[in-house]
Design an enzyme around this catalytic site. Structure first.
Site, mmCIF file in Angstrom:
data_model
loop_
_atom_site.group_PDB
_atom_site.id
_atom_site.type_symbol
_atom_site.label_atom_id
_atom_site.label_comp_id
_atom_site.label_asym_id
_atom_site.label_seq_id
_atom_site.Cartn_x
_atom_site.Cartn_y
_atom_site.Cartn_z
ATOM 1 N N GLY A 20 42.967 32.928 -74.033
ATOM 2 C CA GLY A 20 42.528 32.857 -72.639
ATOM 3 C C GLY A 20 43.086 31.623 -71.945
ATOM 4 O O GLY A 20 43.483 31.656 -70.784
ATOM 5 N N ARG A 24 45.883 26.435 -74.816
ATOM 6 C CA ARG A 24 45.919 26.959 -76.185
ATOM 7 C C ARG A 24 47.253 27.687 -76.435
ATOM 8 O O ARG A 24 47.769 27.658 -77.538
ATOM 9 C CB ARG A 24 44.723 27.877 -76.439
ATOM 10 C CG ARG A 24 44.475 28.039 -77.932
ATOM 11 C CD ARG A 24 43.086 28.505 -78.258
ATOM 12 N NE ARG A 24 42.096 27.471 -78.079
ATOM 13 C CZ ARG A 24 40.866 27.679 -77.651
ATOM 14 N NH1 ARG A 24 40.470 28.885 -77.363
ATOM 15 N NH2 ARG A 24 40.027 26.678 -77.540
ATOM 16 N N ARG A 43 50.915 29.915 -61.417
ATOM 17 C CA ARG A 43 49.462 29.687 -61.463
ATOM 18 C C ARG A 43 49.010 28.961 -62.733
ATOM 19 O O ARG A 43 47.854 29.089 -63.153
ATOM 20 C CB ARG A 43 48.691 31.008 -61.354
ATOM 21 C CG ARG A 43 48.783 31.612 -59.984
ATOM 22 C CD ARG A 43 48.040 32.924 -59.898
ATOM 23 N NE ARG A 43 48.267 33.509 -58.598
ATOM 24 C CZ ARG A 43 47.326 33.578 -57.634
ATOM 25 N NH1 ARG A 43 46.123 33.147 -57.857
ATOM 26 N NH2 ARG A 43 47.620 34.100 -56.472
ATOM 27 N N ARG A 87 44.932 39.778 -78.404
ATOM 28 C CA ARG A 87 44.144 38.692 -77.816
ATOM 29 C C ARG A 87 43.585 37.821 -78.925
ATOM 30 O O ARG A 87 43.083 38.331 -79.943
ATOM 31 C CB ARG A 87 43.020 39.293 -76.972
ATOM 32 C CG ARG A 87 41.864 38.348 -76.704
ATOM 33 C CD ARG A 87 40.988 38.787 -75.553
ATOM 34 N NE ARG A 87 39.662 38.180 -75.608
ATOM 35 C CZ ARG A 87 39.390 36.893 -75.370
ATOM 36 N NH1 ARG A 87 40.352 36.050 -75.075
ATOM 37 N NH2 ARG A 87 38.154 36.434 -75.464
ATOM 38 N N SER A 90 37.633 33.292 -77.957
ATOM 39 C CA SER A 90 36.332 32.871 -78.484
ATOM 40 C C SER A 90 35.269 33.865 -78.029
ATOM 41 O O SER A 90 35.489 34.652 -77.100
ATOM 42 C CB SER A 90 35.996 31.474 -77.989
ATOM 43 O OG SER A 90 35.913 31.492 -76.586
ATOM 44 N N ASP A 204 29.916 29.984 -80.079
ATOM 45 C CA ASP A 204 28.528 29.622 -79.778
ATOM 46 C C ASP A 204 27.624 30.782 -80.161
ATOM 47 O O ASP A 204 28.109 31.899 -80.374
ATOM 48 C CB ASP A 204 28.357 29.263 -78.292
ATOM 49 C CG ASP A 204 28.865 30.357 -77.362
ATOM 50 O OD1 ASP A 204 30.074 30.390 -77.091
ATOM 51 O OD2 ASP A 204 28.057 31.195 -76.952
ATOM 52 N N ARG A 217 36.720 23.288 -82.037
ATOM 53 C CA ARG A 217 37.358 24.574 -81.742
ATOM 54 C C ARG A 217 38.861 24.504 -81.960
ATOM 55 O O ARG A 217 39.462 25.435 -82.458
ATOM 56 C CB ARG A 217 37.057 25.008 -80.302
ATOM 57 C CG ARG A 217 35.627 25.432 -80.103
ATOM 58 C CD ARG A 217 35.485 26.280 -78.859
ATOM 59 N NE ARG A 217 35.658 25.504 -77.642
ATOM 60 C CZ ARG A 217 34.687 24.885 -76.995
ATOM 61 N NH1 ARG A 217 33.454 24.942 -77.455
ATOM 62 N NH2 ARG A 217 34.921 24.216 -75.900
HETATM 63 N N1 HPA Z 1 29.714 34.544 -73.032
HETATM 64 C C1 HPA Z 1 30.857 35.102 -72.633
HETATM 65 N N2 HPA Z 1 32.025 34.800 -73.153
HETATM 66 C C2 HPA Z 1 32.051 33.899 -74.132
HETATM 67 C C3 HPA Z 1 30.907 33.288 -74.601
HETATM 68 C C4 HPA Z 1 29.676 33.641 -74.029
HETATM 69 O O1 HPA Z 1 28.608 33.123 -74.396
HETATM 70 N N3 HPA Z 1 31.261 32.415 -75.579
HETATM 71 C C5 HPA Z 1 32.599 32.512 -75.701
HETATM 72 N N4 HPA Z 1 33.088 33.408 -74.832
#
Ligand code: HPA
Length: 233
Positions: A20, A24, A43, A87, A90, A204, A217
């Site tokens: 994303g 990275r 962009r 992709r 996270s 998370d 991370r």
């Molecule tokens: N919500 C949406 N996308 C995410 C989250 C989350 O808690 N953590 C990592 N990507």
């Protein structure tokens, strides 16, 4: 050239790995590729094309959310003749069975997003990844000795929710984690007859409220990057 990508057609490889975050993408190029070149910075959505163990590969950021992933993956598939997009991202855990830093393969993704409906009048709520890419990714993970769990993800359009009803999504749709890009990616792949996959690292937990630091991370996420890169070989 497209409205959002300035690379020449031959500067984008057949397979694109998409984190994303643009930084990275830069990290992956600098740490894993040889003879790499920056091929897009429109962009700030950095794209690098280079060589990984003799294979040409492009690493390009998708940005956050279905609309952004929708634009970039569509342009790559349709106008750059890209065949495969993987992709690497996270996700947040909805299930107590998932731990921080677990690596997940998205078999299918559920979403309440309007993306597919608006894009091509398609009302399916689940989108599927490519079985061919998934078996290559699982083989790559096993060669590297990394454990990967195959799961269903929730692809949400909203990060900040006044009330997060994630337990319903877990029970009703079997979503064990949440991220924000796979639905548009898998839908575009289907519409354009291409292949897409996604591997995610748990950053998370909505169950325990644990979070990882950006430093943690950076290190932990190398596992999924190596799995994606080695799946090309
Ligand atoms: N919500 C949406 N996308 C995410 C989250 C989350 O808690 N953590 C990592 N990507």
């Amino acid at each position: 050239m497209t409205p959002h990508i300035s690379a020449k057609k031959d500067e984008i490889a057949n397979t694109v790995i998409m984190p994303g975050d643009p930084l990275r993408a830069k990290f992956i190029a600098e740490n894993y590729l040889s003879d790499y070149k920056l091929v897009n910075e429109v962009r700030g959505m950095l794209a690098y094309t280079g060589d990984f163990k003799g294979k040409k590969v492009t690493i390009m950021a998708s940005g956050m959310g279905n609309p952004s992933m929708g634009i970039y993956s569509y342009e790559l598939f349709k106008f750059y003749d890209v065949e495969n997009i993987i992709r690497v991202g996270s996700c947040g855990a909805y299930s107590s069975k998932l731990k921080l830093f677990d690596v997940l393969l998205v078999e299918k993704t559920y979403s309440e997003s309007t993306y597919a409906n608006v894009q091509s009048n398609n009302s399916e709520i689940y989108k599927y990844s490519s079985k061919t890419l998934n078996s290559k990714l699982l083989k790559s993970a096993s060669n590297l000795g990394h454990d990967v769990k195959s799961i269903t993800a929730h692809c949400s359009d909203v990060f900040y929710k006044e009330k997060n009803k994630f337990k319903i999504l877990l029970q009703k749709y079997n979503c064990s984690c949440v991220e924000m890009e796979t639905f548009a990616l898998f839908h575009n792949a289907k519409v354009l007859d291409k292949k897409a996959a996604a591997i995610l690292t748990v950053s998370d937990s909505l169950v325990t409220k644990e979070e990882t630091t950006s430093k943690e991370r950076e290190v932990a996420f190398t596992k999924m990057m190596e799995i994606a890169l080695n799946s090309l070989i």
